[in-house]
Design a protein around this motif. Structure first.
Motif: not given
Length: 191
Positions: A122-135
């Protein structure tokens, strides 16, 4: 009932009024002096032009024709007030998942499981952390790879089946919750 016609000033009254107007000091200097005889003709506002779709052929890429339609702003699927608060980082995510360092093959099933379980709770707002990526400085080959594979792929996964039935809105996170390296995912109400 009949309408009353407005009374006109006599020539003596009009001359007296002009003397009063000339001697009066305006409260603000930006107002032009009124002239009692000058009236602007009333014009109806011009109607807005209707959108006319441009002709296209099947298989043609979008935007390849000479005339492009103006890009529409993204209208949120959720309540505008809640959307604004979410974009500003004022809403606190109820759950989060960190996909840093995972491959696409590892991250996709973990994301699916996370979204299904948080929606069931029943949660509404979740955070998905992907990272910015690296070069990678050593990645100077003939075909350079773009950084941030997960950052590009996760929003696509969230807007395709089977998650479209659960996800209402996906938007980049505010700086306080990860900025470019994270996404807010607003879930639909569980039934």
């Amino acid at each position: 009932m009949s309408r009353k016609t407005p009374k006109r000033l006599s020539s003596e009254d009009e001359a007296l009024w002009r003397k009063v107007v000339e001697k009066a000091t305006p409260l603000t200097k930006s107002r032009p002096k009124p002239t009692p005889t000058a009236t602007k003709p009333h014009h109806a506002p011009e109607p807005k032009p209707k959108f006319v779709p441009q002709p296209f052929t099947i298989g043609e890429r979008a935007g390849s024709s000479e005339t492009k339609a103006p890009a529409a702003k993204h209208a949120p699927a959720m309540d505008r007030k809640a959307f604004t608060r979410m974009k500003r980082g004022k809403l606190k995510p109820e759950a989060r998942i960190d996909l840093h360092g995972m491959t696409l093959a590892e991250a996709h099933p973990r994301l699916l499981k996370f979204i299904h379980s948080t929606h069931a709770d029943g949660k509404r707002l979740v955070l998905v952390i992907t990272g910015k990526g690296r070069t990678r400085p050593d990645d100077e080959g003939p075909i350079p790879s773009r950084p941030g594979v997960l950052r590009r792929q996760v929003p696509d996964w969230l807007t395709r089946p089977p998650l479209t039935a659960l996800v209402l809105e996906v938007t980049p996170a505010n700086l306080r919750h990860g900025g470019e390296g994270a996404f807010y995912v607003y879930l639909r109400r569980s039934r």
